[in-house]
Design a protein around this motif. Structure first.
Motif, PDB file in Angstrom:
ATOM      1  N   MET A 156       0.825  -1.205   0.000  1.00  0.00           N
ATOM      2  CA  MET A 156       0.000   0.000   0.000  1.00  0.00           C
ATOM      3  C   MET A 156       0.860   1.255   0.000  1.00  0.00           C
ATOM      4  SD  MET A 156      -2.909   1.326  -0.268  1.00  0.00           S
ATOM      5  CE  MET A 156      -3.947  -0.133  -0.140  1.00  0.00           C
ATOM      6  N   TYR A 157       1.963   1.234   0.736  1.00  0.00           N
ATOM      7  CA  TYR A 157       2.870   2.388   0.734  1.00  0.00           C
ATOM      8  C   TYR A 157       3.411   2.642  -0.676  1.00  0.00           C
ATOM      9  CZ  TYR A 157       3.029   2.814   5.832  1.00  0.00           C
ATOM     10  OH  TYR A 157       2.707   3.021   7.152  1.00  0.00           O
ATOM     11  N   CYS A 158       3.729   1.575  -1.384  1.00  0.00           N
ATOM     12  CA  CYS A 158       4.229   1.720  -2.756  1.00  0.00           C
ATOM     13  C   CYS A 158       3.147   2.308  -3.658  1.00  0.00           C
ATOM     14  CB  CYS A 158       4.686   0.367  -3.302  1.00  0.00           C
ATOM     15  SG  CYS A 158       6.167  -0.305  -2.510  1.00  0.00           S
ATOM     16  N   LEU A 159       1.921   1.821  -3.499  1.00  0.00           N
ATOM     17  CA  LEU A 159       0.807   2.349  -4.288  1.00  0.00           C
ATOM     18  C   LEU A 159       0.580   3.820  -3.986  1.00  0.00           C
ATOM     19  CD1 LEU A 159      -1.626   2.014  -6.176  1.00  0.00           C
ATOM     20  CD2 LEU A 159      -2.965   1.301  -4.171  1.00  0.00           C
ATOM     21  N   ILE A 160       0.598   4.164  -2.705  1.00  0.00           N
ATOM     22  CA  ILE A 160       0.379   5.560  -2.309  1.00  0.00           C
ATOM     23  C   ILE A 160       1.478   6.460  -2.863  1.00  0.00           C
ATOM     24  CG2 ILE A 160       0.420   7.115  -0.313  1.00  0.00           C
ATOM     25  CD1 ILE A 160      -1.139   4.986   1.234  1.00  0.00           C
ATOM     26  N   ALA A 161       2.720   5.970  -2.845  1.00  0.00           N
ATOM     27  CA  ALA A 161       3.831   6.762  -3.388  1.00  0.00           C
ATOM     28  C   ALA A 161       3.623   7.039  -4.874  1.00  0.00           C
ATOM     29  CB  ALA A 161       5.151   6.032  -3.163  1.00  0.00           C
ATOM     30  N   ALA A 162       3.209   6.008  -5.608  1.00  0.00           N
ATOM     31  CA  ALA A 162       2.975   6.177  -7.043  1.00  0.00           C
ATOM     32  C   ALA A 162       1.805   7.122  -7.299  1.00  0.00           C
ATOM     33  CB  ALA A 162       2.700   4.820  -7.687  1.00  0.00           C
ATOM     34  N   GLU A 163       0.728   6.953  -6.530  1.00  0.00           N
ATOM     35  CA  GLU A 163      -0.447   7.804  -6.707  1.00  0.00           C
ATOM     36  C   GLU A 163      -0.151   9.249  -6.314  1.00  0.00           C
ATOM     37  OE1 GLU A 163      -3.606   6.821  -7.935  1.00  0.00           O
ATOM     38  OE2 GLU A 163      -2.318   5.187  -8.568  1.00  0.00           O
ATOM     39  N   LYS A 184     -11.680 -10.968  13.413  1.00  0.00           N
ATOM     40  CA  LYS A 184     -10.487 -10.322  13.959  1.00  0.00           C
ATOM     41  C   LYS A 184      -9.251 -10.619  13.123  1.00  0.00           C
ATOM     42  CE  LYS A 184      -7.727 -10.000  18.193  1.00  0.00           C
ATOM     43  NZ  LYS A 184      -7.566 -10.482  19.590  1.00  0.00           N
ATOM     44  N   GLN A 185      -9.206 -11.803  12.506  1.00  0.00           N
ATOM     45  CA  GLN A 185      -8.039 -12.181  11.719  1.00  0.00           C
ATOM     46  C   GLN A 185      -7.875 -11.331  10.458  1.00  0.00           C
ATOM     47  OE1 GLN A 185     -10.801 -13.878  12.109  1.00  0.00           O
ATOM     48  NE2 GLN A 185     -11.376 -15.051  10.285  1.00  0.00           N
ATOM     49  N   HIS A 186      -8.907 -10.559  10.135  1.00  0.00           N
ATOM     50  CA  HIS A 186      -8.836  -9.701   8.954  1.00  0.00           C
ATOM     51  C   HIS A 186      -8.554  -8.240   9.310  1.00  0.00           C
ATOM     52  CE1 HIS A 186     -11.598 -13.060   7.582  1.00  0.00           C
ATOM     53  NE2 HIS A 186     -10.565 -13.145   6.752  1.00  0.00           N
ATOM     54  N   ALA A 187      -8.213  -7.989  10.545  1.00  0.00           N
ATOM     55  CA  ALA A 187      -7.991  -6.603  10.994  1.00  0.00           C
ATOM     56  C   ALA A 187      -6.844  -5.942  10.230  1.00  0.00           C
ATOM     57  CB  ALA A 187      -7.712  -6.575  12.498  1.00  0.00           C
ATOM     58  N   GLU A 188      -5.797  -6.706   9.948  1.00  0.00           N
ATOM     59  CA  GLU A 188      -4.663  -6.132   9.234  1.00  0.00           C
ATOM     60  C   GLU A 188      -5.048  -5.736   7.819  1.00  0.00           C
ATOM     61  OE1 GLU A 188      -1.261  -8.612   9.416  1.00  0.00           O
ATOM     62  OE2 GLU A 188      -1.014  -8.413  11.582  1.00  0.00           O
ATOM     63  N   ARG A 189      -5.865  -6.566   7.181  1.00  0.00           N
ATOM     64  CA  ARG A 189      -6.286  -6.263   5.813  1.00  0.00           C
ATOM     65  C   ARG A 189      -7.170  -5.015   5.778  1.00  0.00           C
ATOM     66  NH1 ARG A 189      -7.714 -12.062   2.879  1.00  0.00           N
ATOM     67  NH2 ARG A 189      -5.576 -12.844   2.802  1.00  0.00           N
ATOM     68  N   THR A 190      -8.079  -4.921   6.704  1.00  0.00           N
ATOM     69  CA  THR A 190      -8.921  -3.720   6.735  1.00  0.00           C
ATOM     70  C   THR A 190      -8.088  -2.496   7.104  1.00  0.00           C
ATOM     71  OG1 THR A 190      -9.552  -4.180   9.039  1.00  0.00           O
ATOM     72  CG2 THR A 190     -11.020  -5.000   7.316  1.00  0.00           C
ATOM     73  N   GLY A 191      -7.050  -2.719   7.895  1.00  0.00           N
ATOM     74  CA  GLY A 191      -6.144  -1.620   8.232  1.00  0.00           C
ATOM     75  C   GLY A 191      -5.416  -1.107   7.006  1.00  0.00           C
ATOM     76  N   VAL A 192      -5.028  -2.018   6.116  1.00  0.00           N
ATOM     77  CA  VAL A 192      -4.358  -1.624   4.880  1.00  0.00           C
ATOM     78  C   VAL A 192      -5.317  -0.821   4.001  1.00  0.00           C
ATOM     79  CG1 VAL A 192      -3.367  -2.478   2.716  1.00  0.00           C
ATOM     80  CG2 VAL A 192      -2.715  -3.528   4.893  1.00  0.00           C
ATOM     81  N   LEU A 193      -6.565  -1.272   3.931  1.00  0.00           N
ATOM     82  CA  LEU A 193      -7.569  -0.535   3.152  1.00  0.00           C
ATOM     83  C   LEU A 193      -7.808   0.857   3.740  1.00  0.00           C
ATOM     84  CD1 LEU A 193      -9.613  -0.296   0.931  1.00  0.00           C
ATOM     85  CD2 LEU A 193     -11.228  -1.639   2.311  1.00  0.00           C
ATOM     86  N   SER A 194      -7.765   0.934   5.073  1.00  0.00           N
ATOM     87  CA  SER A 194      -7.957   2.244   5.709  1.00  0.00           C
ATOM     88  C   SER A 194      -6.808   3.192   5.360  1.00  0.00           C
ATOM     89  CB  SER A 194      -8.063   2.087   7.228  1.00  0.00           C
ATOM     90  OG  SER A 194      -6.813   1.792   7.825  1.00  0.00           O
ATOM     91  N   MET A 195      -5.619   2.650   5.128  1.00  0.00           N
ATOM     92  CA  MET A 195      -4.497   3.490   4.707  1.00  0.00           C
ATOM     93  C   MET A 195      -4.812   4.174   3.372  1.00  0.00           C
ATOM     94  SD  MET A 195      -1.387   0.860   5.614  1.00  0.00           S
ATOM     95  CE  MET A 195      -0.207   1.766   4.598  1.00  0.00           C
ATOM     96  N   TYR A 196      -5.390   3.418   2.469  1.00  0.00           N
ATOM     97  CA  TYR A 196      -5.778   3.986   1.169  1.00  0.00           C
ATOM     98  C   TYR A 196      -6.817   5.075   1.356  1.00  0.00           C
ATOM     99  CZ  TYR A 196      -8.003   4.344  -3.412  1.00  0.00           C
ATOM    100  OH  TYR A 196      -8.538   4.831  -4.581  1.00  0.00           O
ATOM    101  N   TRP A 197      -7.789   4.819   2.224  1.00  0.00           N
ATOM    102  CA  TRP A 197      -8.857   5.796   2.444  1.00  0.00           C
ATOM    103  C   TRP A 197      -8.312   7.078   3.081  1.00  0.00           C
ATOM    104  CZ3 TRP A 197     -13.240   5.990   0.084  1.00  0.00           C
ATOM    105  CH2 TRP A 197     -14.237   6.862   0.540  1.00  0.00           C
TER     106      TRP A 197
END
Length: 197
Positions: free
Chosen positions: A24-31, A165-178
């Motif tokens: 996600m950091y790489c995507l954000i850098a490109a965007e 709860k096991q998907h918290a990290e994935r939703t956290g990554v999506l929240s980074m995009y938001w």
């Protein structure tokens, strides 16, 4: 030697905190680079339109829409925190609120475009202002749309009971995009509706 099962592989991916955020950091850098080009272009062409509506005459401050979008950064943060503690119902409610706030913002953007096109006569082909305005604001609206689709997908899965709860990290990554989309809007708001007027 037996190969690891799909479940084991999936659990390994879920537990690896580096893969999602780094991607996600790489995507954000490109965007960020892409948005920077559009912002610079908008600033460069401010006041250079020789005909047609000018920013100060047709643009209205989207205060309510901005409040809704920035508030959605708070709601998605709260939602992820709830999922980290396995409170799925609370997560779903706050996640749904995030989606609603984002949808309100996007609807307000479309309403603004409708007003600009059919009442003020400003299209993407009218003048340099129209071209750079719709390109920059449209690019952001596209990213909001992508985010809303992702939010809705997670919400549907949560309502089906497929998010835990096991998907918290994935939703956290999506929240980074938001959060990135919200930060970009702050820049767009300042450049288009404050400096550019």
């Amino acid at each position: 030697m037996s190969l690891p099962s799909a479940a084991v592989v999936e659990n390994d991916v879920l537990r690896n905190p580096a893969r999602g955020p780094v991607g996600m950091y790489c995507l954000i850098a490109a965007e960020t680079a892409i948005f920077a080009i559009f912002v610079v272009a908008y600033i460069f062409y401010i006041g250079k339109s020789v005909s047609g509506p000018q920013p100060g005459a047709v643009l209205r401050l989207p205060v309510f829409a901005t409040i809704c979008l920035l508030s959605s950064s708070i709601t998605i943060h709260v939602a992820v925190k709830f999922l980290q503690t396995a409170r799925v119902v609370s997560f779903s409610l706050w996640w749904a609120l995030t989606f609603a706030l984002g949808a309100i913002f996007l609807t307000a953007t479309f309403r603004e475009w409708h007003h600009l096109i059919y009442e003020d006569g400003l299209t993407i082909q009218t003048n340099l202002f129209g071209t750079t305005y719709y390109s920059l604001v449209g690019l952001h609206a596209f990213h909001v749309t992508v985010g809303l689709i992702a939010l809705l997908t997670v919400l549907v899965l949560a309502l089906r009971g497929d998010v835990g709860k096991q998907h918290a990290e994935r939703t956290g990554v999506l929240s980074m995009y938001w959060h990135f989309v919200d930060v970009v809007w702050v820049v767009v708001f300042l450049v288009v509706y404050v400096i550019g007027r």
